[in-house]
Design an enzyme around this catalytic site. Structure first.
Site, mmCIF file in Angstrom:
data_model
loop_
_atom_site.group_PDB
_atom_site.id
_atom_site.type_symbol
_atom_site.label_atom_id
_atom_site.label_comp_id
_atom_site.label_asym_id
_atom_site.label_seq_id
_atom_site.Cartn_x
_atom_site.Cartn_y
_atom_site.Cartn_z
ATOM 1 C CG ASN A 131 10.653 51.945 13.500
ATOM 2 O OD1 ASN A 131 9.440 51.703 13.586
ATOM 3 N ND2 ASN A 131 11.556 51.101 13.948
ATOM 4 C CD GLU A 150 -1.079 59.451 15.490
ATOM 5 O OE1 GLU A 150 -2.059 58.677 15.530
ATOM 6 O OE2 GLU A 150 -0.017 59.232 16.128
ATOM 7 C CB SER A 179 8.817 53.069 23.908
ATOM 8 O OG SER A 179 7.624 53.470 24.559
ATOM 9 C CD GLU A 188 9.157 44.552 17.671
ATOM 10 O OE1 GLU A 188 10.006 45.113 18.414
ATOM 11 O OE2 GLU A 188 8.903 44.913 16.527
ATOM 12 C CG LEU A 189 7.309 45.948 24.365
ATOM 13 C CD1 LEU A 189 7.134 45.834 25.874
ATOM 14 C CD2 LEU A 189 6.300 46.927 23.774
ATOM 15 C CB CYS A 247 13.143 47.742 17.885
ATOM 16 S SG CYS A 247 12.482 46.549 16.703
ATOM 17 C CD GLU A 258 15.207 50.933 21.570
ATOM 18 O OE1 GLU A 258 15.112 50.287 20.512
ATOM 19 O OE2 GLU A 258 14.240 51.143 22.329
#
Length: 471
Positions: A145, A171, A222, A243-244, A277, A374
């Site tokens: 992202n 990727e 995630s 960092e989820l 996020c 989310e």
């Protein structure tokens, strides 16, 4: 991929096709690593670490600042690459590159402020010192992202601390990550200090995290995947930064500047097509100002121009892949079936490309997917609350705790929210501003550890106590 400062294909010559999310066209391929490639990267990271840890901090600073300058000089060309493979509008791509350069510069200067301390001894003839040392070779995993900024947030503090790093980037967006890495190589980073690989995520994570030479893991992605990687790292006693995911609540109090809140949230929610996020996702508005908020909020959203990010006038690009399209459709259909009102949007745009209309779901029930999963896309859920106790309880209901937002002009309300809302970061009367000098990280299932601020370097340092006696 880059190993030992050499750009090359994988040993097995495996590749993956890359598509433009705006029109589904094939725009290139990316080399995929096998176990032999990864072992080579680890060997280089070990040798690179021995060089880099002994490089004076002021020299590390010089090289890193050079990389930031190159990134800035190449911003227009790199922005085109970023938009082509990720989809966001060119203006957002340029902003991401500028932020990434800022992150690198800030960390580069912090390299010269890694201090230990002298501790007064309890006896004559004894010296007691506390040293800060780089932890060792790092394995970093970054998402699609923000394929440049997320890399910068890991590479910069690791290099500033004296660590070497193997980057496994996304990727879907390989060329963007490669351009940031290229800036470091061209700035004179020694061979082996920074490697870039791509491949099957589960295979690469298993191989690198399990390798005895890797001493630190950092991951952005995630929550389910983060838990798996953290568990694997734990079996090998590896330090981790996670960092989820997030599902950021928003509280708009009746005493807020309602018009400003509505405009700010509309802009923030649909930046990067909502694929952020820390995006504001669960919006609670006090019932006495709900209608006023919705009028401005929806009007602002209807000004968004969805289209190819490379075209002038586009203010929101496509979703990164078809999976996100299906996810948005599923969230919308579920909420409407449970009684939510589809205020605007809710449909795919066009037959090609991954475009989805900016969507607002009003008054979804608490058991709807959109309030529990989310969204990570251009779908906002808005409903009203009667009192602050109710809003705070809902803000804290989920296991997520990455970011939260509030709008109020009362210092008493602001202070209460600051103490009671469970989140790693709370932004009050503003959109997210994750500046490099501020720590950013989550609580609960949103992870642990920090990126940004002095805390970001601390994650790549280990403490050593040295006591010397002259006897």
């Amino acid at each position: 991929m880059l190993i030992d400062n050499v750009w090359r294909a994988g040993r097995g010559n495996a590749t993956r096709v890359i598509h433009n999310p705006a029109n589904d066209e094939v725009i290139g391929t990316v080399a995929l690593a096998n176990a032999t490639d990864l072992d080579s990267a680890v060997a280089c990271a070990v040798s690179g670490f021995e060089v880099w840890r002994r490089t004076p901090a002021i020299e590390r600073t010089r090289i890193m600042l050079g990389a930031a300058d190159l990134l800035t000089q190449r911003a227009d060309a790199i922005a085109n690459v970023l938009t082509l493979e990720q989809g966001k509008p060119l203006a957002e791509s340029r902003a991401e590159i500028a932020v990434s350069a800022d992150i690198i510069r800030w960390a580069a200067n912090e390299a010269q402020r890694i201090y230990g301390r002298i501790v007064p001894p309890r006896a004559a003839g004894v010296q007691q010192m506390v040293h800060k040392e780089p932890v060792g070779p790092v394995a970093a995993f970054t998402p699609w992202n923000f394929p440049i900024a997320q890399v910068a947030r890991k590479v910069a503090p690791a290099l500033a601390s004296g660590c070497s790093l193997i980057l496994k980037a996304a990727e879907e967006t390989p060329a963007s990550a490669a351009e940031l890495v290229r800036a470091f190589v061209d700035a004179g980073l020694p061979a082996g200090v920074l490697s870039l690989v791509f491949g099957e995520p589960s295979e690469i994570s298993q191989h690198l995290i399990s390798h005895r030479a890797i001493r630190k893991i950092t991951f952005t992605g995630s929550t389910p995947v983060g838990k798996q990687l953290a568990a694997l790292a734990g079996t090998h006693m590896k330090r981790v930064t996670m960092e989820l995911g997030g599902h950021a609540p928003v509280i708009v109090a009746a005493d807020a500047d309602v018009s400003k809140a509505a405009r700010t949230l509309a802009d923030a929610k649909f930046r990067n097509a909502g694929q952020i996020c820390l995006s504001p996702t669960r919006m609670m508005v006090e019932q006495t100002v709900f209608d006023e908020f919705m009028e401005t909020f929806v009007a602002r959203i209807r000004e968004i121009r969805v289209g190819d990010g490379r075209l002038e006038g586009s203010t929101m690009g496509p979703l990164a892949n078809e999976r996100r399209l299906k996810a948005m459709e599923r969230l919308t259909d579920d909420a409407v079936s449970r009684g939510a009102v589809l205020t605007t949007g809710g449909t795919r745009i066009g037959a090609s490309g991954n475009f989805f209309a900016p969507t607002v779901l009003t008054e979804p029930p608490k058991d709807s997917l959109v309030l529990n999963t989310e969204p990570f896309g251009p779908v906002a859920a808005v409903w009203r609350f009667a009192d602050l106790d109710e809003a705070i309880a809902e803000a804290n209901r989920l296991d997520y705790g990455l970011s939260a937002y509030a709008f109020t002009r009362t210092i008493r309300t602001a202070n209460r929210l600051a103490h009671e809302v469970q989140a790693g970061t709370l932004w009050i009367n503003q959109a997210a501003a994750a500046w490099p000098e501020l720590p950013f990280g989550g609580v609960k299932d949103s992870g642990y550890g920090y990126e940004g601020g002095p805390e970001s370097l601390e994650a790549y340092l280990q403490t050593k106590t040295v006591a010397i006696s002259d006897v």
